[in-house]
Design a protein around this motif. Structure first.
Motif, short mmCIF file in Angstrom:
data_model
loop_
_atom_site.label_atom_id
_atom_site.label_comp_id
_atom_site.label_asym_id
_atom_site.label_seq_id
_atom_site.Cartn_x
_atom_site.Cartn_y
_atom_site.Cartn_z
N UNK A 88 4.68 -1.46 9.66
CA UNK A 88 5.11 -0.33 8.85
C UNK A 88 4.73 0.99 9.53
N UNK A 89 5.72 1.84 9.70
CA UNK A 89 5.48 3.15 10.32
C UNK A 89 5.24 4.23 9.26
N UNK A 148 -3.31 5.47 9.18
CA UNK A 148 -3.57 5.18 10.59
C UNK A 148 -2.41 5.70 11.43
N UNK A 149 -2.71 5.99 12.67
CA UNK A 149 -1.67 6.46 13.59
C UNK A 149 -0.80 5.28 14.01
N UNK A 150 0.48 5.53 14.32
CA UNK A 150 1.34 4.44 14.80
C UNK A 150 0.79 3.86 16.11
N UNK A 177 0.81 -1.20 0.00
CA UNK A 177 0.00 0.00 0.00
C UNK A 177 0.85 1.26 0.00
N UNK A 178 2.03 1.21 0.59
CA UNK A 178 2.93 2.36 0.69
C UNK A 178 4.24 2.10 -0.04
N UNK A 179 4.76 0.90 0.12
CA UNK A 179 6.08 0.55 -0.41
C UNK A 179 5.99 -0.23 -1.71
N UNK A 180 7.02 -0.05 -2.54
CA UNK A 180 7.18 -0.87 -3.75
C UNK A 180 8.41 -1.75 -3.55
N UNK A 181 8.28 -3.01 -3.90
CA UNK A 181 9.39 -3.95 -3.75
C UNK A 181 10.50 -3.62 -4.74
N UNK A 197 7.60 -5.83 2.58
CA UNK A 197 8.50 -4.91 1.88
C UNK A 197 9.14 -3.94 2.87
N UNK A 198 8.36 -3.38 3.77
CA UNK A 198 8.90 -2.43 4.75
C UNK A 198 9.94 -3.10 5.63
N UNK A 199 9.66 -4.33 6.05
CA UNK A 199 10.59 -5.07 6.90
C UNK A 199 11.93 -5.30 6.18
N UNK A 200 11.85 -5.70 4.92
CA UNK A 200 13.07 -5.92 4.14
C UNK A 200 13.80 -4.59 3.94
N UNK A 201 13.07 -3.54 3.59
CA UNK A 201 13.69 -2.24 3.34
C UNK A 201 14.28 -1.61 4.59
N UNK A 202 13.80 -2.01 5.76
CA UNK A 202 14.29 -1.44 7.02
C UNK A 202 15.69 -1.94 7.38
#
Length: 106
Positions: free
Chosen positions: A79-80, A85-87, A9-13, A43-48
């Protein structure tokens, strides 16, 4: 249409994650079965990852977790970067901890 890769929804692989997921048809099918939010979390986890070696381990783990039937990465606060939505409290604690580790000592 076969070349279309489903992102989050936010990140692209990035290319390396896409290649790993596409390398095995069963993994690609599982990836495509995830919700956009589920894909986004992976994706967020990998990119982090801060280091290339960590990123490669997380890519391998993504494939393993998909094959294990997981819909989100294990042990990930989430994903932050989402603006819909709020964290959560857990994410806020992670953000505060990161700031204190990167702030210069007074």
């Amino acid at each position: 249409m076969a070349d279309v890769f489903l992102h989050g929804t936010v990140h692209e692989a990035r290319d390396d994650l896409q290649a790993a997921i596409r390398s095995e048809p069963s993994v690609l099918l599982l990836w495509e079965g995830l919700t956009p939010l589920g894909r986004n979390e992976f994706i967020c986890w990998v990119d982090d990852a801060k280091q290339s070696a960590t990123r490669q381990r997380r890519i391998a783990r993504t494939r393993e977790e998909l094959l294990e039937g997981k819909k989100r990465p294990c042990c990930w606060a989430g994903c932050i970067h989402r603006t819909d939505k709020a964290p959560s409290r857990w994410q806020q604690a992670v953000l505060i901890d990161r700031k204190s580790k990167t702030s210069p000592a007074s």
